[in-house]
Design a protein around this motif. Sequence first.
Motif, PDB file in Angstrom:
ATOM      1  N   LEU A 141     -32.517  24.790  33.271  1.00  0.00           N
ATOM      2  CA  LEU A 141     -33.194  24.360  34.127  1.00  0.00           C
ATOM      3  C   LEU A 141     -32.481  24.201  35.513  1.00  0.00           C
ATOM      4  CD1 LEU A 141     -35.326  21.456  32.537  1.00  0.00           C
ATOM      5  CD2 LEU A 141     -35.784  23.906  32.641  1.00  0.00           C
ATOM      6  N   GLY A 142     -33.330  24.762  36.781  1.00  0.00           N
ATOM      7  CA  GLY A 142     -32.472  24.821  38.126  1.00  0.00           C
ATOM      8  C   GLY A 142     -32.815  23.596  38.752  1.00  0.00           C
ATOM      9  N   HIS A 143     -32.815  22.469  38.239  1.00  0.00           N
ATOM     10  CA  HIS A 143     -33.203  21.060  39.065  1.00  0.00           C
ATOM     11  C   HIS A 143     -31.557  20.911  40.018  1.00  0.00           C
ATOM     12  CE1 HIS A 143     -36.149  20.218  35.993  1.00  0.00           C
ATOM     13  NE2 HIS A 143     -36.866  20.366  37.432  1.00  0.00           N
ATOM     14  N   THR A 144     -31.655  20.929  41.103  1.00  0.00           N
ATOM     15  CA  THR A 144     -30.422  20.289  42.077  1.00  0.00           C
ATOM     16  C   THR A 144     -30.277  18.841  42.164  1.00  0.00           C
ATOM     17  OG1 THR A 144     -31.743  20.569  44.213  1.00  0.00           O
ATOM     18  CG2 THR A 144     -30.777  22.703  43.117  1.00  0.00           C
ATOM     19  N   ARG A 145     -29.310  18.810  42.915  1.00  0.00           N
ATOM     20  CA  ARG A 145     -28.789  17.312  43.438  1.00  0.00           C
ATOM     21  C   ARG A 145     -29.851  16.823  44.518  1.00  0.00           C
ATOM     22  NH1 ARG A 145     -23.029  16.884  46.169  1.00  0.00           N
ATOM     23  NH2 ARG A 145     -24.167  17.826  47.882  1.00  0.00           N
ATOM     24  N   ASP A 146     -30.533  17.585  44.968  1.00  0.00           N
ATOM     25  CA  ASP A 146     -31.693  17.029  45.975  1.00  0.00           C
ATOM     26  C   ASP A 146     -32.898  16.794  45.093  1.00  0.00           C
ATOM     27  OD1 ASP A 146     -30.756  18.498  49.122  1.00  0.00           O
ATOM     28  OD2 ASP A 146     -30.011  19.759  47.503  1.00  0.00           O
ATOM     29  N   ASP A 147     -32.909  17.636  44.248  1.00  0.00           N
ATOM     30  CA  ASP A 147     -34.191  16.987  43.280  1.00  0.00           C
ATOM     31  C   ASP A 147     -34.047  15.892  42.665  1.00  0.00           C
ATOM     32  OD1 ASP A 147     -35.668  19.711  43.497  1.00  0.00           O
ATOM     33  OD2 ASP A 147     -34.229  20.717  42.116  1.00  0.00           O
ATOM     34  N   GLN A 148     -32.903  15.582  42.061  1.00  0.00           N
ATOM     35  CA  GLN A 148     -32.279  14.358  41.521  1.00  0.00           C
ATOM     36  C   GLN A 148     -32.559  13.210  42.376  1.00  0.00           C
ATOM     37  OE1 GLN A 148     -32.317  12.991  38.672  1.00  0.00           O
ATOM     38  NE2 GLN A 148     -29.809  13.171  38.135  1.00  0.00           N
ATOM     39  N   ALA A 149     -32.288  13.273  43.987  1.00  0.00           N
ATOM     40  CA  ALA A 149     -32.414  12.329  44.932  1.00  0.00           C
ATOM     41  C   ALA A 149     -33.986  12.007  45.122  1.00  0.00           C
ATOM     42  CB  ALA A 149     -31.763  12.674  46.183  1.00  0.00           C
ATOM     43  N   GLU A 150     -34.854  13.107  45.017  1.00  0.00           N
ATOM     44  CA  GLU A 150     -36.041  12.670  45.243  1.00  0.00           C
ATOM     45  C   GLU A 150     -36.703  12.156  44.137  1.00  0.00           C
ATOM     46  OE1 GLU A 150     -36.355  17.055  47.411  1.00  0.00           O
ATOM     47  OE2 GLU A 150     -37.383  16.844  45.642  1.00  0.00           O
ATOM     48  N   THR A 151     -36.287  12.336  42.743  1.00  0.00           N
ATOM     49  CA  THR A 151     -36.818  11.657  41.571  1.00  0.00           C
ATOM     50  C   THR A 151     -36.340  10.336  41.671  1.00  0.00           C
ATOM     51  OG1 THR A 151     -36.619  13.818  40.180  1.00  0.00           O
ATOM     52  CG2 THR A 151     -36.487  11.729  39.061  1.00  0.00           C
TER      53      THR A 151
END
Length: 344
Positions: A141-151
């Motif tokens: 899956l292509g979740h990035t560090r930015d996606d992690q911060a949003e989560t």
Amino acid sequence: MGPHPAVAAIRLAVRRVLHDVLTDLTDTPADPRTAAGTRPLVLVACSGGADSMALASALAFEAPKLGIRAGGITVDHGLQAGSDLRAAEVVTRMTALRLDPVESVAVRVGRDGGPEAAARDARYGALDEAADRLGAAAVLLGHTRDDQAETVLLGLARGSGIRSLSGMAEVSGGPGRSHRYRRPFLQVDRQTARKACMVQSLAVWDDPHNIDPAYTRSRLRHEGLPALEKALGKGVVEALARTAQLSRDDADALDAWAAEAETGVRDADGRLECAKLYALPPAVRRRVLRRAVVAAGSPAGSLFARHIEEVDRLITGWRGQGAINLPGRVEAQRQGGRLVIRQG
């Protein structure tokens, strides 16, 4: 001359994950479809966006060098006009990268939990079905560090406790497939993935839902995080991603403690004893209670901190109150010094 730094970064991230997949395969019983003489299959979940296209290209480059077959799945949610044509384009792009097999899977998105949660549930259901059918060893899956911060910020806003602050795990999956999903890019920022696509001349599709203010994550991405960085300075995304990892380590340790403590707070008939529960540290006790409520039939995704706090008051603030109604038609009630949790 080596590859562009952005391309090198995404390839390295994927290479590390593929090595982990191979290690896990040697430690677990083999699926007949990945037995000796058959190369294991790893799939990429690709929407056509920059993150997943960068991931698809890195998988196509790295997998053959490790004796791994690389395939791709795109999910057509049917939420936009022409979504089937968009999915067909993604299939064409993945095929051009020499991924095989490549499939487009159409799903029907329900309404439970709101549009974002319903789409996510439908997507993972389709990915699970495809992975089972094709005998895939893993799905990237292509979740990035930015996606992690949003989560992490979304979890903080919900006030759901340290597990919500843990964000997304690098490795996850459901029962019997706990290592299915891999997220190689959790330490890679979104801009690096987009840059990797640009220098490789990979066409990408920007989902209009990602900039639609009707969606909470979109507002957070385009308004919330920029405002935080303006107020606090650069480095907010990295700090939030670091918070996720630290929180995950703590939450994992507390979950293990709760699993061990649970056997010691039950009587000979398996009922929870309130006095023994009271003696546990609050963080451990609430985890024991949550485990018991889920085991009784309450859906984990519908169970929030406020529900567990109400059950906890049956232990710490007992004043003769009645049964607590919980999601999944589960109720918790104190009876004769025991906590009874069952479906009504």
